[in-house]
Write a protein that holds these residues in place. Structure first.
Motif, PDB file in Angstrom:
ATOM      1  N   ASN A 182      50.730  33.200  31.667  1.00  0.00           N
ATOM      2  CA  ASN A 182      50.916  34.656  31.537  1.00  0.00           C
ATOM      3  C   ASN A 182      49.659  35.337  31.011  1.00  0.00           C
ATOM      4  O   ASN A 182      49.294  36.426  31.448  1.00  0.00           O
ATOM      5  CB  ASN A 182      52.100  34.948  30.613  1.00  0.00           C
ATOM      6  N   VAL A 183      49.014  34.680  30.021  1.00  0.00           N
ATOM      7  CA  VAL A 183      47.779  35.246  29.468  1.00  0.00           C
ATOM      8  C   VAL A 183      46.709  35.333  30.548  1.00  0.00           C
ATOM      9  O   VAL A 183      46.017  36.361  30.701  1.00  0.00           O
ATOM     10  CB  VAL A 183      47.294  34.399  28.278  1.00  0.00           C
ATOM     11  N   GLN A 188      43.532  38.433  34.629  1.00  0.00           N
ATOM     12  CA  GLN A 188      43.162  38.692  36.017  1.00  0.00           C
ATOM     13  C   GLN A 188      43.591  40.082  36.464  1.00  0.00           C
ATOM     14  O   GLN A 188      42.833  40.796  37.130  1.00  0.00           O
ATOM     15  CB  GLN A 188      43.795  37.634  36.923  1.00  0.00           C
ATOM     16  N   LEU A 189      44.791  40.493  36.070  1.00  0.00           N
ATOM     17  CA  LEU A 189      45.268  41.832  36.418  1.00  0.00           C
ATOM     18  C   LEU A 189      44.409  42.909  35.760  1.00  0.00           C
ATOM     19  O   LEU A 189      44.152  43.959  36.350  1.00  0.00           O
ATOM     20  CB  LEU A 189      46.728  41.988  35.995  1.00  0.00           C
ATOM     21  N   SER A 193      42.353  45.710  37.687  1.00  0.00           N
ATOM     22  CA  SER A 193      42.555  47.123  37.357  1.00  0.00           C
ATOM     23  C   SER A 193      41.224  47.812  37.075  1.00  0.00           C
ATOM     24  O   SER A 193      40.998  48.953  37.510  1.00  0.00           O
ATOM     25  CB  SER A 193      43.484  47.243  36.149  1.00  0.00           C
ATOM     26  N   ASP A 194      40.324  47.124  36.375  1.00  0.00           N
ATOM     27  CA  ASP A 194      39.006  47.707  36.097  1.00  0.00           C
ATOM     28  C   ASP A 194      38.223  47.931  37.382  1.00  0.00           C
ATOM     29  O   ASP A 194      37.536  48.963  37.549  1.00  0.00           O
ATOM     30  CB  ASP A 194      38.218  46.791  35.152  1.00  0.00           C
ATOM     31  N   ILE A 195      38.313  46.959  38.304  1.00  0.00           N
ATOM     32  CA  ILE A 195      37.591  47.093  39.573  1.00  0.00           C
ATOM     33  C   ILE A 195      38.117  48.274  40.372  1.00  0.00           C
ATOM     34  O   ILE A 195      37.354  49.065  40.946  1.00  0.00           O
ATOM     35  CB  ILE A 195      37.712  45.789  40.392  1.00  0.00           C
ATOM     36  N   LEU A 196      39.461  48.398  40.388  1.00  0.00           N
ATOM     37  CA  LEU A 196      40.057  49.513  41.124  1.00  0.00           C
ATOM     38  C   LEU A 196      39.705  50.854  40.499  1.00  0.00           C
ATOM     39  O   LEU A 196      39.456  51.839  41.205  1.00  0.00           O
ATOM     40  CB  LEU A 196      41.579  49.337  41.180  1.00  0.00           C
TER      41      LEU A 196
END
Length: 208
Positions: A182-183, A188-189, A193-196
């Motif tokens: 989960n960590v 990764q999420l 999110s930063d890339i998007l």
């Protein structure tokens, strides 16, 4: 290959006894579990969900890291006695916390030994009762008969509790692995999110 210099004999004796006990209780095959001079890979610490606030934190890190499949390497070092300041070492508090933590890792050391001891005592008393019964002694209603039955039942119950506790430790280690996944998934999420976010930012011409 490690050694000590100027460490009080009583403190050194306690440390060696404590590490010997922890070797029985803790996972891994280290010579010392109480050394606080350590290096960790960042990925290891990022994967751990830590809960301790006191000195048992270093035991929690080792236990959870080993449960997740990480390896540790010991490097010989020299422990030198304190030259300044006053030690915060409190034998009773530290010993209690370390033993409790160790028993949480290997509960069969307590429940198994106690349960087997009660069972063996019940068997020994049962043999005595059988011998006396063979001699013609009447065993019905004797307190020792009820005591033998009680010891046998108590031994089985305590041993069963130890077995359940061992299964609980295995389940807890699996939960550690799920938490690690989960960590990593959260990390990764977060990167995605930063890339998007960067991709969606408007391109503002320079100088405007």
């Amino acid at each position: 290959g490690g050694k000590t210099e100027g460490v009080p004999k009583f403190r050194l004796l306690i440390s060696r006894m404590g590490n010997r006990v922890l070797r029985w209780m803790m996972p891994g095959s280290f010579r010392t579990y109480t050394s606080l001079f350590r290096c960790y890979r960042r990925q290891v610490l990022d994967d751990l969900v830590l809960e301790s606030n006191g000195k048992e934190l270093h035991l929690e890190i080792m236990a959870k890291a080993i449960a997740l499949g990480y390896r540790g390497i010991e490097v010989p070092a020299t422990l030198r006695g304190r030259k300044k300041g006053k030690s915060k070492f409190r034998f009773r508090r530290i010993a209690q916390s370390h033993i409790e933590f160790g028993l949480n890792e290997k509960p069969m050391l307590m429940f198994g030994i106690v349960g087997l001891s009660l069972l063996l005592l019940a068997v020994a008393l049962g043999i005595v009762l059988l011998v006396e019964s063979a001699r013609g002694e009447h065993m019905g209603g004797r307190p020792i008969t009820l005591f033998t039955v009680f010891l046998g039942l108590a031994g089985m119950i305590v041993f069963a509790v130890g077995f359940i506790a061992v299964q609980n430790v295995s389940l807890r280690n699996e939960i550690f692995k799920v938490k690690r996944q989960n960590v990593r998934l959260g990390q990764q999420l977060g990167r995605i999110s930063d890339i998007l976010d960067d991709a969606n930012k408007p391109n503002v011409p320079r100088g405007t």
